[in-house]
Write a protein that holds these residues in place. Structure first.
Motif, PDB file in Angstrom:
ATOM      1  N   TYR A 325       0.644  -1.193   0.025  1.00  0.00           N
ATOM      2  CA  TYR A 325       0.095   0.058  -0.093  1.00  0.00           C
ATOM      3  C   TYR A 325       0.902   1.289  -0.170  1.00  0.00           C
ATOM      4  O   TYR A 325       2.021   1.094   0.611  1.00  0.00           O
ATOM      5  CB  TYR A 325      -0.845  -0.113   1.170  1.00  0.00           C
ATOM      6  CG  TYR A 325      -1.913  -0.898   1.411  1.00  0.00           C
ATOM      7  CD1 TYR A 325      -3.236  -0.829   0.557  1.00  0.00           C
ATOM      8  CD2 TYR A 325      -1.865  -2.184   1.964  1.00  0.00           C
ATOM      9  CE1 TYR A 325      -4.374  -1.776   0.689  1.00  0.00           C
ATOM     10  CE2 TYR A 325      -2.839  -3.108   1.699  1.00  0.00           C
ATOM     11  CZ  TYR A 325      -3.916  -2.872   1.218  1.00  0.00           C
ATOM     12  OH  TYR A 325      -5.029  -4.007   1.327  1.00  0.00           O
ATOM     13  N   LYS A 326       0.404   2.367  -0.645  1.00  0.00           N
ATOM     14  CA  LYS A 326       1.089   3.600  -0.562  1.00  0.00           C
ATOM     15  C   LYS A 326       0.203   4.785  -0.601  1.00  0.00           C
ATOM     16  O   LYS A 326      -0.898   4.752  -1.335  1.00  0.00           O
ATOM     17  CB  LYS A 326       1.918   3.515  -1.895  1.00  0.00           C
ATOM     18  CG  LYS A 326       1.341   3.783  -2.943  1.00  0.00           C
ATOM     19  CD  LYS A 326       2.450   4.009  -4.340  1.00  0.00           C
ATOM     20  CE  LYS A 326       1.931   4.311  -5.652  1.00  0.00           C
ATOM     21  NZ  LYS A 326       2.763   4.529  -6.799  1.00  0.00           N
ATOM     22  N   CYS A 327       0.857   5.995  -0.226  1.00  0.00           N
ATOM     23  CA  CYS A 327      -0.124   7.144  -0.082  1.00  0.00           C
ATOM     24  C   CYS A 327      -0.123   7.599  -1.574  1.00  0.00           C
ATOM     25  O   CYS A 327       0.932   7.518  -2.458  1.00  0.00           O
ATOM     26  CB  CYS A 327       0.510   8.151   0.563  1.00  0.00           C
ATOM     27  SG  CYS A 327      -0.379   9.741   0.827  1.00  0.00           S
ATOM     28  N   ARG A 328      -1.448   8.251  -1.984  1.00  0.00           N
ATOM     29  CA  ARG A 328      -1.406   8.587  -3.429  1.00  0.00           C
ATOM     30  C   ARG A 328      -0.586  10.114  -3.717  1.00  0.00           C
ATOM     31  O   ARG A 328      -0.796  10.347  -4.804  1.00  0.00           O
ATOM     32  CB  ARG A 328      -3.073   8.767  -3.562  1.00  0.00           C
ATOM     33  CG  ARG A 328      -3.877   7.684  -3.891  1.00  0.00           C
ATOM     34  CD  ARG A 328      -5.066   7.783  -4.099  1.00  0.00           C
ATOM     35  NE  ARG A 328      -5.977   6.633  -4.679  1.00  0.00           N
ATOM     36  CZ  ARG A 328      -7.256   6.574  -4.964  1.00  0.00           C
ATOM     37  NH1 ARG A 328      -7.806   7.858  -4.908  1.00  0.00           N
ATOM     38  NH2 ARG A 328      -7.910   5.524  -5.134  1.00  0.00           N
ATOM     39  N   THR A 329      -0.537  10.648  -2.524  1.00  0.00           N
ATOM     40  CA  THR A 329       0.247  11.963  -2.590  1.00  0.00           C
ATOM     41  C   THR A 329       1.628  11.954  -3.179  1.00  0.00           C
ATOM     42  O   THR A 329       2.235  11.217  -2.520  1.00  0.00           O
ATOM     43  CB  THR A 329      -0.016  12.681  -1.335  1.00  0.00           C
ATOM     44  OG1 THR A 329      -1.265  12.759  -0.915  1.00  0.00           O
ATOM     45  CG2 THR A 329       0.742  14.172  -1.396  1.00  0.00           C
ATOM     46  N   LYS A 330       1.642  12.716  -4.197  1.00  0.00           N
ATOM     47  CA  LYS A 330       3.055  12.745  -4.778  1.00  0.00           C
ATOM     48  C   LYS A 330       4.143  13.434  -3.844  1.00  0.00           C
ATOM     49  O   LYS A 330       3.906  14.330  -3.283  1.00  0.00           O
ATOM     50  CB  LYS A 330       2.991  13.774  -6.030  1.00  0.00           C
ATOM     51  CG  LYS A 330       4.555  13.446  -6.980  1.00  0.00           C
ATOM     52  CD  LYS A 330       4.197  14.286  -8.165  1.00  0.00           C
ATOM     53  CE  LYS A 330       5.520  14.219  -8.881  1.00  0.00           C
ATOM     54  NZ  LYS A 330       5.312  15.253 -10.399  1.00  0.00           N
ATOM     55  N   GLY A 331       5.272  12.656  -3.472  1.00  0.00           N
ATOM     56  CA  GLY A 331       6.222  13.071  -2.657  1.00  0.00           C
ATOM     57  C   GLY A 331       6.081  12.547  -1.112  1.00  0.00           C
ATOM     58  O   GLY A 331       7.053  12.635  -0.573  1.00  0.00           O
ATOM     59  N   CYS A 332       4.784  12.123  -0.964  1.00  0.00           N
ATOM     60  CA  CYS A 332       4.755  11.346   0.450  1.00  0.00           C
ATOM     61  C   CYS A 332       5.321   9.963   0.433  1.00  0.00           C
ATOM     62  O   CYS A 332       5.164   9.302  -0.433  1.00  0.00           O
ATOM     63  CB  CYS A 332       3.208  11.149   0.962  1.00  0.00           C
ATOM     64  SG  CYS A 332       2.979  10.334   2.464  1.00  0.00           S
ATOM     65  N   ASN A 333       5.996   9.652   1.463  1.00  0.00           N
ATOM     66  CA  ASN A 333       6.710   8.325   1.544  1.00  0.00           C
ATOM     67  C   ASN A 333       6.225   7.059   2.277  1.00  0.00           C
ATOM     68  O   ASN A 333       6.714   6.311   2.684  1.00  0.00           O
ATOM     69  CB  ASN A 333       7.964   8.657   2.048  1.00  0.00           C
ATOM     70  CG  ASN A 333       9.038   9.626   1.364  1.00  0.00           C
ATOM     71  OD1 ASN A 333       9.315   9.560  -0.103  1.00  0.00           O
ATOM     72  ND2 ASN A 333       9.969  10.369   1.849  1.00  0.00           N
ATOM     73  N   THR A 334       4.834   7.482   2.563  1.00  0.00           N
ATOM     74  CA  THR A 334       4.193   6.373   3.046  1.00  0.00           C
ATOM     75  C   THR A 334       3.998   5.286   2.468  1.00  0.00           C
ATOM     76  O   THR A 334       3.407   5.099   1.443  1.00  0.00           O
ATOM     77  CB  THR A 334       2.779   6.878   3.750  1.00  0.00           C
ATOM     78  OG1 THR A 334       3.056   7.912   4.645  1.00  0.00           O
ATOM     79  CG2 THR A 334       2.093   5.680   4.515  1.00  0.00           C
ATOM     80  N   ASN A 335       4.326   4.243   3.081  1.00  0.00           N
ATOM     81  CA  ASN A 335       4.460   2.861   1.892  1.00  0.00           C
ATOM     82  C   ASN A 335       4.528   1.848   2.978  1.00  0.00           C
ATOM     83  O   ASN A 335       5.024   1.836   4.146  1.00  0.00           O
ATOM     84  CB  ASN A 335       5.660   2.664   1.156  1.00  0.00           C
ATOM     85  CG  ASN A 335       5.605   1.842   0.047  1.00  0.00           C
ATOM     86  OD1 ASN A 335       4.850   2.198  -0.863  1.00  0.00           O
ATOM     87  ND2 ASN A 335       6.429   0.978   0.113  1.00  0.00           N
ATOM     88  N   LYS A 336       3.532   0.703   2.892  1.00  0.00           N
ATOM     89  CA  LYS A 336       3.490  -0.308   3.910  1.00  0.00           C
ATOM     90  C   LYS A 336       3.373  -1.774   3.301  1.00  0.00           C
ATOM     91  O   LYS A 336       2.302  -1.790   2.203  1.00  0.00           O
ATOM     92  CB  LYS A 336       2.203   0.017   4.827  1.00  0.00           C
ATOM     93  CG  LYS A 336       1.944  -1.151   5.803  1.00  0.00           C
ATOM     94  CD  LYS A 336       3.268  -1.274   6.969  1.00  0.00           C
ATOM     95  CE  LYS A 336       3.008  -2.218   7.914  1.00  0.00           C
ATOM     96  NZ  LYS A 336       4.141  -2.320   8.909  1.00  0.00           N
ATOM     97  N   SER A 337       3.838  -2.608   3.686  1.00  0.00           N
ATOM     98  CA  SER A 337       3.507  -4.375   3.080  1.00  0.00           C
ATOM     99  C   SER A 337       1.950  -4.539   3.181  1.00  0.00           C
ATOM    100  O   SER A 337       1.489  -4.297   4.429  1.00  0.00           O
ATOM    101  CB  SER A 337       4.416  -5.166   3.807  1.00  0.00           C
ATOM    102  OG  SER A 337       4.024  -6.316   3.638  1.00  0.00           O
ATOM    103  N   ALA A 338       1.442  -5.059   2.316  1.00  0.00           N
ATOM    104  CA  ALA A 338       0.029  -5.356   2.206  1.00  0.00           C
ATOM    105  C   ALA A 338      -0.088  -6.317   3.395  1.00  0.00           C
ATOM    106  O   ALA A 338      -0.937  -6.522   4.032  1.00  0.00           O
ATOM    107  CB  ALA A 338      -0.512  -5.657   0.888  1.00  0.00           C
TER     108      ALA A 338
END
Length: 540
Positions: A325-338
Motif C-alpha cells: 500500500y502507498k499514499c497517493r500524494t506525490k512526494g509522500c513516502n508512506t509505504n506499507k507491506s500489504a
C-alpha cells in the motif's frame, strides 16, 4: 463580576431547525422499462406525494421518472437532481420510495447521502422505511439499507453471471454480439440464437486478409474500409484483430484462462487469425489495469495516510510477487507491506469477536445500552394507542348523539371526518415508530451475526463483502501512522463499539445466565449516540 447574564449576547444562537420550511424534490427510478407492481414509477411517485402531503413537505421538482440502473451513480436524471439540490438553497429534502431507489452502490451511495446532509443540509428520506436520518441512529440505519441494496445487487449479479458463464462454456453468446455479426433470431434465448455474418462482417473479413496476406498497415486498411462505407478508428480495428471470436473461438472474463469453441459462424480461419496476431504482436503493449476492487488490496481507499489524510492505493513488486500500500500524494513516502497491514487489521477486527456461547448475552448487552431509547418508544406507543382509543370513543359518542337526535347528520359527518383525520395521523406516527424499532432490532441481530467469526468472515468473503463489512464497522476507514507503525480508527460504529467492553462484563458467563449490565456506564437515547474519541491500536 459574578453576573454572567450580561455576556449571553456574545454566545452563538441555537439553530431552530423546526422553523425551516420543508422543501423537497421527489426522485423515482426503476431498473428497466418492464418493471411494474408496487415499485413502478407511478406507484413510487404516488407514495412520495402522499407522504409529502401528510407530513407538510412542499414539492418543488420531480426527477427520474425513467429506467436507470442503480449499479452506478453516474445516471443522467440522478446527477441532474444532485446538481439541482446543491444549487437550490431552498431544498432540504429528497423523497424516494426506498433507499435502493436512491442508490445500489453501497459505500459510494452512503457517501453521496452523507455529503448532501453535511455539506448542503439536504436529507434523503425513504417514505416506505420509516427512518429518520437526521439522528445518528437513523443515519446508521439508512447506511445499512444502502449497503443492503448494494449486497442485493451483487447477489443478483452473481446469479446472472453464473447463468451466463454456463452458456459461454457451452459455446453460446449471452452478451452483445461483436461488430460484423447479426442474430437472425433476435430476441430469443441465447441457446436459440443464429449468429451469422452481416455486410459489415464481409468487409471485416477483407481487413483480416489484407493484414495477413499483404501485411498492410492499419492506416491503409482503415482508409480502404472507410471508402467501402465502414467507419473505424485504429483502436477499434486493433480490438477486432485481437478478438478470437472472429475465428470461431470464445474467450471471456466469465471463463478466465479458457478458450471455447463457439456455435457461431467463423469469419476467418484460425490460421489467418494467428497470422494476423503474429504480425500485430511485434508492437503490442499491455497496459496495467487499475481496479477499484482488488482481492489483493481490500484496504485500498479504505486506509488513509496519517501524514496527509489521502486514501492509500497499492501496487505489486512483480519480481518478489509482493503487494504494497502507498499514499497517493506525490512526494509522500508512506509505504506499507500489504501482508503486514492486513495482519494488523485482522488483529483489530478480532477484538470484536463474540463467543458463540455468549451471543444472546452480547445482544442483550447492546440492547441494554439502548434501554432509554426503547423505553421512550414503548412510552410513545402507549400514548398513541391511548389517543386512538380516545378518538374511537368520541366517534361512538357522536353516533349515540346522532341516534338520539342531539345532533343532525351534517354535524355528525363533520365530527366523524375530523376524528378520523386525527386518528389516521396518530396511526401513521404509531406505524413509524414500530418500523423504527423493528429496524433497530434487525441491526442488533446483524451486528451479532457479523461478530461471531469476524476474522474468518473477513478472510474468506468476496472482495465486495469484505469492503461492506469494513465500512460498517469503521465508517470513516482506518489511518496508517507510518512514524509509529500503527493503525488508528477515527470512529467505530456505535453498535460494534461496546462489544470489547461487554466481553469483559460477561466473561465466564454463558447464554441464559443472569448479568448485571448496569456496570456499563454509557446509554444511548433517542436523540443520538455518545461522541466517539479517537481509538488507537498499536501493532509491532
Amino acid at each position: 463580576m459574578d453576573n454572567l447574564s450580561v455576556f449571553k449576547h456574545f454566545a452563538p444562537k441555537e439553530t431552530d431547525n423546526s422553523q425551516l420550511a420543508k422543501t423537497a424534490v421527489i426522485y423515482t427510478r426503476v431498473s428497466h422499462s418492464s418493471q411494474e407492481d408496487n415499485t413502478s414509477l407511478e406507484s413510487q411517485r404516488k407514495r412520495c406525494e402522499e407522504y409529502a402531503t401528510t407530513n407538510g413537505y412542499s414539492v418543488v421538482e420531480y426527477f427520474g421518472g425513467t429506467h436507470e440502473s442503480a449499479k452506478t451513480d453516474d445516471r443522467k436524471e440522478f446527477n441532474r437532481m444532485l446538481t439541482f439540490v446543491k444549487r437550490n438553497k431552498r431544498v432540504n429534502y429528497i423523497l424516494v420510495y426506498s433507499y435502493e431507489r436512491f442508490s445500489r452502490t453501497g459505500a459510494d451511495g452512503m457517501k453521496i447521502a452523507q455529503d448532501l446532509q453535511k455539506q448542503y443540509k439536504v436529507t434523503t428520506l425513504s417514505v416506505s422505511q420509516g427512518i429518520d436520518p437526521s439522528t445518528i441512529t437513523g443515519e446508521f440505519q439508512r447506511n445499512i439499507m444502502l449497503l443492503f441494496g448494494h449486497l442485493d445487487n451483487q447477489m443478483r449479479k452473481d446469479k446472472t453471471v453464473s447463468g451466463m458463464r454456463e452458456l459461454v462454456e457451452k459455446g453460446y453468446t449471452p452478451y452483445s454480439i461483436p461488430k460484423g455479426y447479426v442474430n437472425l433470431n433476435k430476441g430469443s434465448k441465447a441457446v436459440d440464437q443464429k449468429i451469422v455474418l452481416n455486410e459489415e462482417g464481409k468487409l471485416l473479413r477483407k481487413a483480416f486478409i489484407w493484414k495477413a496476406d499483404k501485411q498492410m498497415r492499419n492506416c491503409e486498411i482503415i482508409q480502404r474500409l472507410n471508402a467501402l462505407g465502414l467507419k473505424l478508428d485504429d483502436r477499434r480495428l486493433c480490438e477486432i484483430f485481437a478478438n478470437p471470436y472472429y475465428c470461431g473461438i470464445i474467450v471471456s472474463k466469465l471463463t478466465p484462462n479458457k478458450a471455447i469453441e463457439g456455435k457461431h459462424e467463423p469469419m476467418i480461419s484460425r490460421e489467418i487469425f494467428l497470422k494476423v496476431n503474429n504480425i500485430v504482436a511485434d508492437n503490442r503493449t499491455h497496459p496495467v489495469s487499475h481496479k477499484a476492487e482488488d482481492e489483493n488490496l481490500p484496504l485500498k481507499r479504505f486506509s488513509h495516510c496519517s501524514e496527509c489524510n489521502a486514501p492509500m492505493t497499492g501496487y505489486i513488486v512483480r519480481k518478489k510477487n509482493l503487494w504494497y500500500y502507498k499514499c497517493r500524494t506525490k512526494g509522500c513516502n508512506t509505504n506499507k507491506s500489504a501482508k503486514q497491514l492486513h495482519e494488523s487489521f485482522k488483529t483489530l477486527i478480532s477484538e470484536f469477536e463474540v463467543n458463540p456461547q455468549q451471543t444472546e448475552l452480547i445482544q442483550l448487552g447492546i440492547a441494554s445500552m439502548y434501554c432509554v431509547f426503547f423505553e421512550e418508544i414503548n412510552e410513545n406507543q402507549k400514548l398513541y394507542n391511548s389517543k386512538i382509543s380516545e378518538l374511537k370513543n368520541k366517534i361512538e359518542s357522536a353516533e349515540e348523539k346522532l341516534v338520539t337526535g342531539v345532533i343532525d347528520r351534517p354535524m355528525f359527518d363533520k365530527f366523524k371526518a375530523k376524528f378520523n383525520d386525527e386518528m389516521n395521523k396518530v396511526e401513521d406516527l404509531l406505524a413509524q415508530i414500530k418500523r423504527g424499532s423493528s429496524n433497530l432490532e434487525k441491526c442488533l441481530k446483524l451486528v451479532v451475526k457479523y461478530c461471531q467469526k469476524p476474522l474468518l468472515w473477513w478472510e474468506n468473503a468476496s472482495i465486495g463483502d469484505r469492503m461492506i463489512f469494513q465500512n460498517i464497522v469503521f465508517p470513516d476507514g482506518i489511518i496508517y501512522d507510518r512514524k509509529k507503525d500503527r493503525i488508528l480508527t477515527p470512529r467505530v460504529n456505535s453498535y460494534f463499539k461496546p462489544i470489547p467492553q461487554l466481553e469483559g462484563v460477561i466473561k465466564g458467563k454463558k447464554n441464559g445466565d443472569s448479568i448485571n449490565f448496569d456496570a456499563i456506564p454509557d446509554r444511548v437515547t433517542q436523540s443520538g449516540f455518545e461522541i466517539f474519541h479517537l481509538v488507537s491500536l498499536y501493532f509491532f
